[in-house]
Write an enzyme that holds these catalytic residues in place. Structure first.
Site, PDB file in Angstrom:
ATOM      1  CG  ASP A  66      -1.845   1.194   1.221  1.00 19.99           C
ATOM      2  OD1 ASP A  66      -2.819   1.151   0.447  1.00 19.99           O
ATOM      3  OD2 ASP A  66      -1.601   2.185   1.949  1.00 19.99           O
ATOM      4  CE1 TYR A  88       0.282   7.581   3.268  1.00 25.15           C
ATOM      5  CE2 TYR A  88       0.812   5.427   2.392  1.00 25.15           C
ATOM      6  CZ  TYR A  88      -0.077   6.288   2.991  1.00 25.15           C
ATOM      7  OH  TYR A  88      -1.339   5.840   3.320  1.00 25.15           O
ATOM      8  CE  LYS A 120      -3.811   4.676   0.449  1.00 26.37           C
ATOM      9  NZ  LYS A 120      -2.441   4.530   0.938  1.00 26.37           N
ATOM     10  CG  HIS A 131      -4.782   9.605   0.471  1.00 30.63           C
ATOM     11  ND1 HIS A 131      -3.419   9.573   0.353  1.00 30.63           N
ATOM     12  CD2 HIS A 131      -5.052   9.094   1.692  1.00 30.63           C
ATOM     13  CE1 HIS A 131      -2.888   9.056   1.455  1.00 30.63           C
ATOM     14  NE2 HIS A 131      -3.856   8.764   2.284  1.00 30.63           N
TER      15      HIS A 131
HETATM   16  N1  LIG Z   1      -5.818   5.919   3.486  1.00 28.50           N
HETATM   17  C1  LIG Z   1      -5.395   6.608   4.516  1.00 28.50           C
HETATM   18  O1  LIG Z   1      -5.821   7.752   4.750  1.00 28.50           O
HETATM   19  C2  LIG Z   1      -4.386   5.999   5.436  1.00 28.50           C
HETATM   20  C3  LIG Z   1      -4.151   6.575   6.704  1.00 28.50           C
HETATM   21  C4  LIG Z   1      -3.219   5.963   7.556  1.00 28.50           C
HETATM   22  C5  LIG Z   1      -2.565   4.807   7.147  1.00 28.50           C
HETATM   23  N2  LIG Z   1      -2.792   4.279   5.889  1.00 28.50           N
HETATM   24  C6  LIG Z   1      -2.096   3.059   5.419  1.00 28.50           C
HETATM   25  O2  LIG Z   1      -2.236   2.038   6.412  1.00 28.50           O
HETATM   26  C7  LIG Z   1      -0.935   1.580   6.803  1.00 28.50           C
HETATM   27  C8  LIG Z   1      -0.946   1.100   8.238  1.00 28.50           C
HETATM   28  O3  LIG Z   1      -1.414   2.102   9.124  1.00 28.50           O
HETATM   29  P1  LIG Z   1      -0.454   2.874  10.141  1.00 28.50           P
HETATM   30  O4  LIG Z   1       0.919   2.873   9.586  1.00 28.50           O
HETATM   31  O5  LIG Z   1      -1.102   4.157  10.458  1.00 28.50           O
HETATM   32  O6  LIG Z   1      -0.522   2.058  11.487  1.00 28.50           O
HETATM   33  P2  LIG Z   1      -0.511   0.521  11.950  1.00 28.50           P
HETATM   34  O7  LIG Z   1      -0.149  -0.394  10.850  1.00 28.50           O
HETATM   35  O8  LIG Z   1      -1.775   0.297  12.686  1.00 28.50           O
HETATM   36  O9  LIG Z   1       0.643   0.537  13.037  1.00 28.50           O
HETATM   37  C9  LIG Z   1       1.984   0.671  12.704  1.00 28.50           C
HETATM   38  C10 LIG Z   1       2.759   0.755  14.001  1.00 28.50           C
HETATM   39  O10 LIG Z   1       2.643  -0.488  14.701  1.00 28.50           O
HETATM   40  C11 LIG Z   1       3.945  -1.035  14.915  1.00 28.50           C
HETATM   41  N3  LIG Z   1       3.846  -2.489  14.690  1.00 28.50           N
HETATM   42  C12 LIG Z   1       3.738  -3.134  13.501  1.00 28.50           C
HETATM   43  N4  LIG Z   1       3.621  -4.461  13.687  1.00 28.50           N
HETATM   44  C13 LIG Z   1       3.668  -4.655  15.022  1.00 28.50           C
HETATM   45  C14 LIG Z   1       3.602  -5.813  15.839  1.00 28.50           C
HETATM   46  N5  LIG Z   1       3.469  -7.032  15.322  1.00 28.50           N
HETATM   47  N6  LIG Z   1       3.712  -5.641  17.183  1.00 28.50           N
HETATM   48  C15 LIG Z   1       3.849  -4.420  17.730  1.00 28.50           C
HETATM   49  N7  LIG Z   1       3.906  -3.280  17.006  1.00 28.50           N
HETATM   50  C16 LIG Z   1       3.812  -3.393  15.655  1.00 28.50           C
HETATM   51  C17 LIG Z   1       4.856  -0.374  13.920  1.00 28.50           C
HETATM   52  O11 LIG Z   1       6.165  -0.264  14.439  1.00 28.50           O
HETATM   53  P3  LIG Z   1       7.439  -0.907  13.648  1.00 28.50           P
HETATM   54  O12 LIG Z   1       7.469  -0.268  12.288  1.00 28.50           O
HETATM   55  O13 LIG Z   1       8.586  -0.545  14.498  1.00 28.50           O
HETATM   56  O14 LIG Z   1       7.177  -2.394  13.581  1.00 28.50           O
HETATM   57  C18 LIG Z   1       4.225   1.004  13.787  1.00 28.50           C
HETATM   58  O15 LIG Z   1       4.667   1.842  14.846  1.00 28.50           O
HETATM   59  C19 LIG Z   1      -0.052   2.809   6.538  1.00 28.50           C
HETATM   60  O16 LIG Z   1       1.318   2.480   6.533  1.00 28.50           O
HETATM   61  C20 LIG Z   1      -0.594   3.259   5.210  1.00 28.50           C
HETATM   62  O17 LIG Z   1      -0.104   2.437   4.167  1.00 28.50           O
HETATM   63  C21 LIG Z   1      -3.710   4.849   5.048  1.00 28.50           C
END
Ligand SMILES: NC(=O)c1ccc[n+]([C@@H]2O[C@H](COP(=O)([O-])OP(=O)(O)OC[C@H]3O[C@@H](n4cnc5c(N)ncnc54)[C@H](OP(=O)(O)O)[C@@H]3O)[C@@H](O)[C@H]2O)c1
Length: 353
Positions: free
Chosen positions: A81, A86, A115, A148
């Protein structure tokens, strides 16, 4: 091998249409059976297969993003994704292309999403912006291109354009006019599918009313503290797949813009109890819960051990009573609320769902 799977939960029965296993990469044949099964896909409304778990890349910093993507592909991730916002699409694309060059995957083995950011909604900017993303990724096409957010900002390369008082400057462009040019991206072969992100049910319906090419996906925040059951049901009726972003209510989301408290499902004692019961981690229980709800989580990690952990979720199934426990944790707690643009006429979160 084709198999159908249905998942029960206290909020209803969600059927992931046709879940399919695709070819298992050589590297995975020596790993556990549960990791092998991550090659499952769900069929989108246009017939394309969508891997049921993806890798998020927001805040995968330039400098680390390329290696993370390479590691993820080696581990078995087949769904990445991305987004222009980003600012790492060059590195992410380099990682994907390196693994294609090494022969680990072919282009058709990997599902890449990008996006269109809010400052490129003006119809004349949509196709050129999609082409810029392709140029950054170094790919001929993406599999899925999303709007987005529904709300448009002042056009240009400044992602968060502000006036002298620090307020974000809006644009009047209506997302239905943007959608027509998203369709043009499909017609020109720049993307296989198009979709939405952060759209509420009314906005989705407005889009559907004018669409000649239907959105396949709505990507929204979705985790145990905001499980989105009403929006999931609405989208299921319309044939639209939900992708779950911030599946851990992750600290990497744009939550820093939000002054409230971030929920922390990864520390939830009830989920920890379930994790112990299934001999899995809290993260794995959360991701499995989301898959069983019928959504496609895209966790982000910059850590190889956690990349492995996050896809090792296909060797267990939460029992209905445990899905009920997970459902009971919902508190409609949105962290990625973009609250500073709540006065925008297309702000999505002023209605329930
Ligand atoms: N469409 C939108 O508006 C939108 C908005 C936000 C996000 N997104 C997409 O969704 C993706 C994921 O969301 P997000 O990055 O906000 O948050 P997330 O995936 O919910 O959380 C990521 C965080 O959790 C940690 N983590 C990952 N795996 C883990 C595990 N097994 N145990 C403990 N901690 C863990 C990561 O740290 P480490 O990296 O140190 O493992 C990072 O700090 C984004 O990267 C992006 O691609 C889209």
């Amino acid at each position: 091998m084709l198999e159908r799977m249905s998942f029960c939960s206290a909020v209803g029965i969600y059927r992931i249409g046709s879940i399919r296993q695709v070819s298992v990469p050589r590297l995975l044949r020596v790993t556990s059976p549960s990791v092998r099964n991550m090659a499952q896909t769900v069929k989108l409304n246009n017939g394309y297969e969508f891997p049921v778990l993806g890798l998020g890349t927001y805040k995968s910093n330039p400098g680390e993003a390329e290696q993370i993507v390479k590691d993820a592909i080696d581990i078995g991730y087949r769904h990445i994704d991305c987004a222009k916002f980003y600012e790492n699409e060059k590195e992410v694309g380099a990682g994907i292309r390196a693994k294609i060059a090494e022969g680990v995957i072919k282009r058709e083995d990997i599902f890449v999403t990008s996006k269109l950011w809010n400052t490129y909604h003006a119809p004349h900017m949509v196709v050129p912006t999609c082409k810029r993303t392709l140029s950054d990724l170094g790919l001929d096409y993406v599999n899925l291109y999303l709007i987005h957010w529904p709300h448009a900002f002042k056009e240009g390369d400044v992602f968060l354009p502000k006036d002298s008082s620090g307020n974000i400057i809006y644009s009047d462009v209506d997302y239905v006019d943007t959608w027509k040019e998203m369709e043009e991206c499909v017609k020109q072969g720049l993307t296989k599918s198009i979709g939405l992100s952060n759209f509420n049910s009314q906005q989705i319906q407005r889009g559907l009313d004018i669409a000649t090419i239907k959105p396949v996906v709505n990507q929204v925040e979705c985790h145990p503290y905001l499980n989105q059951t009403k929006l999931i049901e609405f989208c299921r009726e319309k044939g639209i797949q939900i992708t779950a972003y911030s599946p851990f209510a992750g600290p990497t989301s744009i939550a820093p813009l939000h002054k409230g408290e971030s929920p922390e499902p990864l520390k939830d004692p009830k989920i920890k109890e379930l994790a112990d019961k299934y001999n899995k981690t809290v993260a794995q229980v959360i991701l499995k819960y989301l898959v069983q709800l019928g959504v496609v989580p895209i966790p982000k990690s910059s850590n190889k051990k956690r990349l492995l952990e996050n896809i090792d979720i296909f060797d267990f199934e939460l029992r209905p009573e445990d899905v009920s426990v997970m459902n009971s944790l919902n508190r409609n707690n949105r962290i990625c609320d973009f609250i500073q643009v709540k006065e925008h006429k297309h702000y999505p979160f002023n209605i329930e769902y």
